[in-house]
Each structure stands twice: as structure tokens, then as C-alpha cells.
Design a protein around this motif. Structure first.
Motif, PDB file in Angstrom:
ATOM      1  N   MET A   1       0.835  -1.197   0.000  1.00 46.79           N
ATOM      2  CA  MET A   1       0.000   0.000   0.000  1.00 46.79           C
ATOM      3  C   MET A   1       0.870   1.246   0.000  1.00 46.79           C
ATOM      4  SD  MET A   1      -2.982   1.233   2.647  1.00 46.79           S
ATOM      5  CE  MET A   1      -4.149   0.067   1.935  1.00 46.79           C
ATOM      6  N   TYR A   2       0.483   2.233  -0.794  1.00 45.84           N
ATOM      7  CA  TYR A   2       1.164   3.527  -0.830  1.00 45.84           C
ATOM      8  C   TYR A   2       0.279   4.562  -0.138  1.00 45.84           C
ATOM      9  CZ  TYR A   2       4.171   1.393  -4.380  1.00 45.84           C
ATOM     10  OH  TYR A   2       5.048   0.572  -5.054  1.00 45.84           O
ATOM     11  N   GLU A   3       0.782   5.148   0.945  1.00 40.41           N
ATOM     12  CA  GLU A   3       0.046   6.159   1.694  1.00 40.41           C
ATOM     13  C   GLU A   3       0.410   7.541   1.143  1.00 40.41           C
ATOM     14  OE1 GLU A   3      -2.035   8.344   3.214  1.00 40.41           O
ATOM     15  OE2 GLU A   3      -2.376   6.603   4.508  1.00 40.41           O
ATOM     16  N   LEU A   4      -0.499   8.123   0.358  1.00 39.07           N
ATOM     17  CA  LEU A   4      -0.258   9.420  -0.274  1.00 39.07           C
ATOM     18  C   LEU A   4      -1.355  10.410   0.084  1.00 39.07           C
ATOM     19  CD1 LEU A   4       0.908   8.264  -3.838  1.00 39.07           C
ATOM     20  CD2 LEU A   4       2.309   8.765  -1.822  1.00 39.07           C
ATOM     21  N   SER A   5      -1.832  10.319   1.315  1.00 36.18           N
ATOM     22  CA  SER A   5      -2.904  11.230   1.748  1.00 36.18           C
ATOM     23  C   SER A   5      -2.462  12.174   2.863  1.00 36.18           C
ATOM     24  CB  SER A   5      -4.114  10.422   2.233  1.00 36.18           C
ATOM     25  OG  SER A   5      -3.823   9.753   3.446  1.00 36.18           O
ATOM     26  N   LEU A   6      -1.229  12.035   3.333  1.00 34.92           N
ATOM     27  CA  LEU A   6      -0.815  12.756   4.546  1.00 34.92           C
ATOM     28  C   LEU A   6       0.288  13.786   4.308  1.00 34.92           C
ATOM     29  CD1 LEU A   6      -0.789   9.721   7.020  1.00 34.92           C
ATOM     30  CD2 LEU A   6      -2.581  11.449   6.708  1.00 34.92           C
ATOM     31  N   ASN A   7       0.690  14.001   3.072  1.00 29.10           N
ATOM     32  CA  ASN A   7       1.737  14.975   2.740  1.00 29.10           C
ATOM     33  C   ASN A   7       3.037  14.705   3.493  1.00 29.10           C
ATOM     34  OD1 ASN A   7      -0.114  16.165   1.089  1.00 29.10           O
ATOM     35  ND2 ASN A   7      -0.507  17.933   2.398  1.00 29.10           N
ATOM     36  N   GLU A   8       3.355  13.440   3.677  1.00 34.58           N
ATOM     37  CA  GLU A   8       4.606  13.079   4.327  1.00 34.58           C
ATOM     38  C   GLU A   8       5.772  13.277   3.361  1.00 34.58           C
ATOM     39  OE1 GLU A   8       3.021   9.425   7.126  1.00 34.58           O
ATOM     40  OE2 GLU A   8       3.102   9.175   4.947  1.00 34.58           O
ATOM     41  N   ASN A   9       6.955  13.491   3.927  1.00 40.91           N
ATOM     42  CA  ASN A   9       8.180  13.545   3.134  1.00 40.91           C
ATOM     43  C   ASN A   9       8.795  12.149   3.150  1.00 40.91           C
ATOM     44  OD1 ASN A   9      10.719  13.966   2.020  1.00 40.91           O
ATOM     45  ND2 ASN A   9      10.993  15.952   3.006  1.00 40.91           N
ATOM     46  N   HIS A  10       8.841  11.495   1.995  1.00 41.28           N
ATOM     47  CA  HIS A  10       9.306  10.116   1.917  1.00 41.28           C
ATOM     48  C   HIS A  10      10.814  10.010   1.696  1.00 41.28           C
ATOM     49  CE1 HIS A  10       5.259   8.268   1.904  1.00 41.28           C
ATOM     50  NE2 HIS A  10       4.914   9.403   1.341  1.00 41.28           N
ATOM     51  N   SER A  11      11.515  11.130   1.727  1.00 41.16           N
ATOM     52  CA  SER A  11      12.974  11.093   1.608  1.00 41.16           C
ATOM     53  C   SER A  11      13.578  10.465   2.860  1.00 41.16           C
ATOM     54  CB  SER A  11      13.522  12.517   1.437  1.00 41.16           C
ATOM     55  OG  SER A  11      12.931  13.174   0.334  1.00 41.16           O
ATOM     56  N   ALA A  12      14.817  10.008   2.733  1.00 46.57           N
ATOM     57  CA  ALA A  12      15.533   9.480   3.893  1.00 46.57           C
ATOM     58  C   ALA A  12      15.769  10.589   4.915  1.00 46.57           C
ATOM     59  CB  ALA A  12      16.866   8.887   3.451  1.00 46.57           C
ATOM     60  N   LEU A  13      15.983  10.195   6.172  1.00 45.73           N
ATOM     61  CA  LEU A  13      16.292  11.181   7.197  1.00 45.73           C
ATOM     62  C   LEU A  13      17.520  11.990   6.795  1.00 45.73           C
ATOM     63  CD1 LEU A  13      15.832   9.198  10.536  1.00 45.73           C
ATOM     64  CD2 LEU A  13      14.259  10.845   9.498  1.00 45.73           C
ATOM     65  N   LEU A  14      17.521  13.249   7.164  1.00 46.57           N
ATOM     66  CA  LEU A  14      18.662  14.106   6.864  1.00 46.57           C
ATOM     67  C   LEU A  14      19.894  13.631   7.644  1.00 46.57           C
ATOM     68  CD1 LEU A  14      16.914  17.587   6.944  1.00 46.57           C
ATOM     69  CD2 LEU A  14      17.812  16.412   4.929  1.00 46.57           C
ATOM     70  N   PRO A  15      21.078  13.878   7.105  1.00 43.34           N
ATOM     71  CA  PRO A  15      22.302  13.460   7.802  1.00 43.34           C
ATOM     72  C   PRO A  15      22.359  14.021   9.222  1.00 43.34           C
ATOM     73  CG  PRO A  15      22.810  14.214   5.587  1.00 43.34           C
ATOM     74  CD  PRO A  15      21.367  14.531   5.818  1.00 43.34           C
ATOM     75  N   GLY A  16      22.727  13.165  10.150  1.00 41.18           N
ATOM     76  CA  GLY A  16      22.874  13.591  11.538  1.00 41.18           C
ATOM     77  C   GLY A  16      21.630  13.462  12.380  1.00 41.18           C
TER      78      GLY A  16
END
Length: 341
Positions: free
Chosen positions: A1-16
């Protein structure tokens, strides 16, 4: 399932960020910087403001509520566009004020109508830029002229939750206006661009007279120790953050181009989502995608908001939209509905 209703940022966590979360988690039994003084000072430095003009809080939603509690109240009105952030009417009523919804013109703020809707009971105007859910980007001249048209006692709070996804140079510089006009305040969040949605941290900047009442609530609206550490780490990774937001924007525009090729009406977006005003077919589109494992969201009966996900999720949206168009007649854009209540 792809959750595309919550405006989440699906990028990896930022460094650090992951390291900061782990390290700070070992000290959550201690008070440490309970009022987020260090984070506030760093944000103020980056904004070019004295710390007395910035307040950190547990997400932009909480800061919006604090702002309304401090500056609105019984017998006052708060204007907002509609459709816009769905929580505005609830937040305003939580402050015991009356929400006044001004319909969009197409997908855009009708700033002339908003200025005309001001009465002697109007205490403030909430502007979402880029607007959630339509993705509209308000430019600087329009915002500046709107503020100039308002009576002296009316505050303007600009909600910039999605600012980092907007095309460079197109978004109004609300912070510059806030520096020169004490009626203007700006609220921002780490939830979207910085990927800290689950930690809840944001900040609000404005004149000392506007920010001061919120600061008195800080002991009860704290930014957690872990969220502070993650936010500080995320700030140090600003270049990476901007690169990733640009990647999200490119994916957003790729999906928009594909949907336009299918004959669907999709206005340009400056956020991490797209807006499809499908009229009577809104629900059918949502249901069609859901039946095949993609969750998107109908907003206020006016259209469907599709968050930008991973390339695989976005490909699924395009494939399902193609199937939908083949089976369903193309719907016309629907007018913005009235805000309930």
C-alpha cells in the motif's frame, strides 16, 4: 500500500538526525533545555532576528493554536481562505473565535474578497502559502498589497508549512514583511521539508508584541528534548534538505505532467502534493486508487489531494489514473464548497 494522503516527506532522514535522536534519547530523564532556548537562538540567528521575536513550539499546528489563543477570542472573527488547511476552522473555534471562510477563485486566494470581508470584529487573517490543498503560491507583490489594504489592527499569520517545495523566487517573502510590519507573523514547521513529522517541532516569528504572549505558554507547549536535537541536526543539513525538496518537486511535476497528458485538470503546485478538482468524480477517483493500494484524499468535497511519494508510488498513481480515465468520463472542475459552519 502507498500512503499518499498525509503529505509526508518520503525522503531518507537528513544526515545527523538519526544519531541526534539516539544520543538525545539517552537523556530524556533530565530537564535540559526545557524552553528550547538553544533552538530558538539558532533559528533567530538564521532568520536575522533577535530571539525575542522567535518562539519554538511542538509543530506549526500547536503554534497556530497558541497564536489564536493569544490574539483572538470570544467576539472576534478570523478570516481564512477555503479550501485551505482543514484544521483552521477547528483551531479558530478552539480559541472561541468565529471562523470566516472566503472561497477561493478557482484554485487561488481571492485577496480582494478577503479584504472586503474584514469587519470591526476581524482580529486576524490566516494565509496558507503554498496553499494546502490547492498548491497555489502567493507572490510577494500580492501579499504585500493585501497586507497594506488591511486596517491597522488586523494581524496576518502566514502559514509556510510547504515553503521549501515552492519554485525559487516565486513565493512571497513573508519573513521580510514580518521584519518591517508588526502586524505580520510567519509560522513554519520541520515536519515536511526536514522530515521530522513524527517529532513535532516548528517556529513562529513576528514582532515582540505578537510573539511575547506565546512565549508565556512555552512551559506548557514544549519542544521535546529529542525533537530539539533532531531539529538542530536538520538545520546543519540545510543544503541536503534543499536538494531533497528539489527532488520531491521534480517528482511532483513529473506526475503533474503525466496527469495533464491524460486530460486531467491539475493546477501548478508549490507544495509536495497535487490538486485534482474532479467534480462529481472525486470520490470515484479516491475509491479507484484505494482499491489498488494507493491512498489519496478528497478535501472538502472540492477535489482530491495526492501527496508526492516515492517514484514507485508516483508511477502507481499515473498507471491507476490512466485506468480511471479510460473507464470514467472526464469531470469538470467543481466550485469551492462552503466551509461547514
Amino acid at each position: 500500500m502507498y500512503e499518499l494522503s498525509l503529505n509526508e516527506n518520503h525522503s531518507a532522514l537528513l544526515p545527523g538526525v538519526a544519531r541526534a535522536v539516539r544520543d538525545s534519547g539517552e537523556r530524556v530523564n533530565l530537564t535540559l533545555d526545557a524552553l528550547a532556548t538553544g533552538l530558538t537562538e539558532e533559528l533567530a540567528r538564521r532568520l536575522g532576528l533577535p530571539p525575542t521575536r522567535v518562539v519554538a513550539g511542538p509543530g506549526s499546528g500547536a503554534l497556530l493554536q497558541q497564536f489564536l489563543n493569544a490574539h483572538a477570542g470570544p467576539g472576534t472573527e478570523v478570516l481564512h481562505a477555503w479550501p485551505s488547511f482543514e484544521m483552521y476552522p477547528l483551531l479558530i473555534r478552539n480559541a472561541r473565535a468565529e471562523p470566516v471562510a472566503v472561497p477561493l477563485t478557482g484554485q487561488e486566494h481571492d485577496l480582494t474578497a478577503m479584504a472586503a470581508a474584514v469587519t470591526d470584529r476581524t482580529r486576524m487573517v490566516l494565509l496558507c502559502n503554498p496553499n494546502n490543498p490547492t498548491g497555489e503560491v502567493l507572490g510577494h507583490d500580492r501579499l504585500r498589497d493585501f497586507v497594506a489594504a488591511l486596517p491597522p489592527g488586523v494581524l496576518v499569520l502566514v502559514d509556510e508549512a510547504y515553503r521549501e517545495f515552492a519554485p525559487p523566487g516565486e513565493l512571497a517573502d513573508a519573513m521580510a514583511l514580518a521584519k518591517e510590519d508588526e502586524r505580520v507573523a510567519v509560522v513554519r514547521t520541520f515536519s515536511k521539508s526536514h522530515g521530522l513529522l513524527g517529532l513535532r517541532v516548528g517556529h513562529l516569528a513576528g514582532a515582540e508584541a505578537v510573539v511575547g504572549p506565546l512565549r508565556r505558554m512555552t512551559p506548557f507547549f514544549r519542544v521535546s528534548t529529542v525533537a530539539q536535537a533532531a531539529a538542530m541536526a536538520a538545520l546543519e543539513a540545510e543544503d541536503v534538505m534543499r536538494e531533497r525538496c528539489a527532488e520531491v518537486a521534480r517528482e511532483r511535476d513529473r506526475v503533474r505532467a503525466g496527469l495533464l497528458d491524460l486530460g486531467l485538470r491539475v493546477p501548478p503546485s508549490g507544495a509536495n502534493f497535487l490538486w485534482l478538482p474532479l467534480g462529481e468524480r472525486n470520490k470515484a477517483f479516491v475509491d479507484h486508487l484505494a482499491a489498488h493500494g494507493v491512498v489519496v484524499r478528497e478535501i472538502a468535497g472540492a477535489g482530491v489531494r495526492v501527496s508526492t511519494g516515492t517514484p514507485e508510488a508516483n508511477d502507481a498513481v499515473l498507471a491507476l489514473a490512466k485506468d480511471f480515465v479510460a473507464k470514467e468520463p472526464t469531470a469538470q472542475e467543481s466550485p469551492a464548497p462552503e466551509c461547514a459552519g
